[in-house]
Design an enzyme around this catalytic site. Structure first.
Site, PDB file in Angstrom:
ATOM      1  N   HIS A 124       0.866  -1.186   0.000  1.00 34.75           N
ATOM      2  CA  HIS A 124       0.000   0.000   0.000  1.00 34.75           C
ATOM      3  C   HIS A 124       0.897   1.227   0.000  1.00 34.75           C
ATOM      4  O   HIS A 124       2.020   1.199   0.496  1.00 34.75           O
ATOM      5  CB  HIS A 124      -0.866  -0.042   1.265  1.00 34.75           C
ATOM      6  CG  HIS A 124      -1.936   0.987   1.341  1.00 34.75           C
ATOM      7  ND1 HIS A 124      -1.676   2.301   1.692  1.00 34.75           N
ATOM      8  CD2 HIS A 124      -3.278   0.913   1.151  1.00 34.75           C
ATOM      9  CE1 HIS A 124      -2.814   2.972   1.707  1.00 34.75           C
ATOM     10  NE2 HIS A 124      -3.800   2.154   1.373  1.00 34.75           N
ATOM     11  N   ASP A 201       2.840  -4.472   8.244  1.00 37.53           N
ATOM     12  CA  ASP A 201       1.593  -3.744   8.057  1.00 37.53           C
ATOM     13  C   ASP A 201       0.477  -4.777   8.123  1.00 37.53           C
ATOM     14  O   ASP A 201       0.257  -5.547   7.186  1.00 37.53           O
ATOM     15  CB  ASP A 201       1.625  -3.037   6.695  1.00 37.53           C
ATOM     16  CG  ASP A 201       0.290  -2.416   6.320  1.00 37.53           C
ATOM     17  OD1 ASP A 201      -0.691  -2.572   7.066  1.00 37.53           O
ATOM     18  OD2 ASP A 201       0.227  -1.777   5.242  1.00 37.53           O
ATOM     19  N   GLN A 204      -4.712  -5.282   6.942  1.00 44.15           N
ATOM     20  CA  GLN A 204      -5.653  -6.194   6.299  1.00 44.15           C
ATOM     21  C   GLN A 204      -5.594  -7.602   6.883  1.00 44.15           C
ATOM     22  O   GLN A 204      -6.209  -8.523   6.342  1.00 44.15           O
ATOM     23  CB  GLN A 204      -5.344  -6.253   4.793  1.00 44.15           C
ATOM     24  CG  GLN A 204      -5.445  -4.932   4.072  1.00 44.15           C
ATOM     25  CD  GLN A 204      -6.865  -4.416   3.956  1.00 44.15           C
ATOM     26  OE1 GLN A 204      -7.821  -5.185   4.042  1.00 44.15           O
ATOM     27  NE2 GLN A 204      -7.013  -3.125   3.757  1.00 44.15           N
ATOM     28  N   CYS A 365      -4.819   2.400  -3.720  1.00 48.01           N
ATOM     29  CA  CYS A 365      -3.597   2.928  -3.113  1.00 48.01           C
ATOM     30  C   CYS A 365      -2.446   1.937  -3.255  1.00 48.01           C
ATOM     31  O   CYS A 365      -1.634   1.765  -2.341  1.00 48.01           O
ATOM     32  CB  CYS A 365      -3.803   3.293  -1.648  1.00 48.01           C
ATOM     33  SG  CYS A 365      -4.974   4.635  -1.393  1.00 48.01           S
TER      34      CYS A 365
END
Length: 407
Positions: A124, A201, A204, A365
């Site tokens: 992202h 990250d 999700q 993104c």
């Protein structure tokens, strides 16, 4: 599924009862943000009705109960991800804030000219741009792990990218554009062989997969409340104590200080060292309610149901003439990205919206991902635990209708 009552779960989300363009809402944009159960909505109202006050600073009753509730939420997060200490949990305003904090503070302390930072081809923008900015500032180099046409990272190339110049690896756990679940434990292990820290990250991932930061041995973990049935404007940065102590503060202001004079400021202990100013108190407190809701249902149950739904949706959508799935890894979370030959994704999204079906279209993104697949964007249907096979059937019917209208 034994304890998975989809009707009861759907009844917990008031917005699912509404209509859009005269049609029952079918919400399939959960990768962007999830809807909120009554348990969270009621907690937001309760905060402002019963305890609204600033935290950590007041001796009066409302300040004390607000502070207590905020710190209860921190401990709830600690338990949810199995952090060793509650002070390793930094409350931020979201994943983007968390990643920028690490890029800025870790970068200031440890990254120098000629050093290298490793990310992947499926990131992202929030896990690309902060590192690009740091590299430009420091004269460092950004290295990118490539992926194949299925959306799977090349781990052999990753091994070659790691070197004595590598200062940090920052990678997505689950791709927001492809749904790929990356082999993060192996990625972390290989980095640690060279004493390189890893940031995950997990924006999700945390709502779909059980995450144990100690079992993963990850150094930093970032995620957002609004993608896990909680409020917007709140997120988490987990960091190992040794790294958080070694990093300078991100921002200056209230709460992050111990003592201030015009000559010198002494910084506060963890976690307040990284929590300058008044936080989004209500969202921080209510993040605990979102975690409670997830845990009441059970992440194992949620994952099993979502996997079944993903398989069903993939099979049904394959019926659509001219469809091509973007992201076909054997390890996927509940995201389906696709294009249709001769049809622009935006036009499909508009027609679906007229039918009350909310999907996301565009580059999500993740423009470098789209560039690799030589497309401008996709239609993305991202599933959550409150979606149903009947809704998938409506999506398929809607896509078929769009194709007939647009081709």
């Amino acid at each position: 599924m034994k304890n998975f009552d989809i009707d009861k779960i759907r009844a917990d989300f008031p917005i699912l009862k509404r209509q859009v363009n005269g049609k029952p809402l079918i919400y399939l944009d959960n990768g962007a943000t999830t809807q909120k159960p009554s348990k969270v909505i009621d907690a937001i109202v309760s905060y402002y009705s019963d305890m609204n006050s600033n935290i950590h600073r007041g001796v009066h009753y409302l300040s004390q109960i607000s502070t207590d509730a905020f710190e209860v939420a921190r401990r709830k997060v600690q338990s949810f991800i199995n952090a060793s200490h509650e002070y390793e949990v930094i409350i931020t305003n979201g994943t983007t804030h968390s990643i920028n904090l690490v890029a800025s503070c870790y970068g200031k302390a440890f990254v120098h000219a000629g050093d290298e930072i490793v990310i992947s081809a499926m990131e992202h923008h929030s896990n690309i741009v902060p590192w690009q900015m740091l590299c430009e500032e420091k004269g460092a180099k950004l290295k990118v792990i490539p992926m194949d046409e299925q959306g799977v990272l090349d781990i052999e190339v990753y091994k070659e990218l790691l070197s004595d110049r590598t200062k940090i690896v920052s990678i997505t756990y689950v791709s927001n554009a492809l749904g790929t679940i990356n082999p993060v434990k192996e990625i972390i292990r290989l980095a640690h062989e060279r004493n390189v820290p890893v940031l995950l990250d997990a924006a999700q991932a945390v709502q779909h997969l059980k995450i144990d930061v100690q079992e993963l041995d990850v150094d930093f973990l970032a995620f957002s409340g609004h993608k896990m049935y909680g409020p917007t404007g709140v997120g988490v940065l987990y960091g190992k104590e040794k790294w958080l102590n070694a990093m300078p503060p991100y921002q200056g202001g209230g709460d992050m200080i111990k003592e201030v004079t015009f000559e010198k400021t002494t910084y506060n202990e963890l976690p307040l060292k990284f929590e300058a100013g008044t936080p989004n108190i209500e969202a921080g407190i209510c993040l605990a309610n979102a975690i409670d809701y997830i845990e009441e249902i059970g992440l194992d149950q949620i994952k099993a149901y979502e996997d079944e739904l993903l398989n069903y949706a993939t099979t049904r959508l394959a019926e659509v003439e001219g469809i091509k799935f973007i992201g076909t890894s054997g390890q996927k979370s509940s995201v389906i990205s696709f294009v249709i030959e001769g049809v622009h994704p935006y036009d499909v999204g508009v027609i679906l919206d007229k039918l009350g079906i909310a999907v996301r279209t565009g580059h999500h993104c993740a423009q470098p991902v789209m560039d690799q697949f030589r497309i401008s964007g996709t239609v993305r249907a991202s599933l959550a635990m409150y979606n149903t096979k009947e809704e998938v059937d409506s999506l398929v019917d809607g896509v078929k209708r769009a194709v007939n209208m647009l081709k």
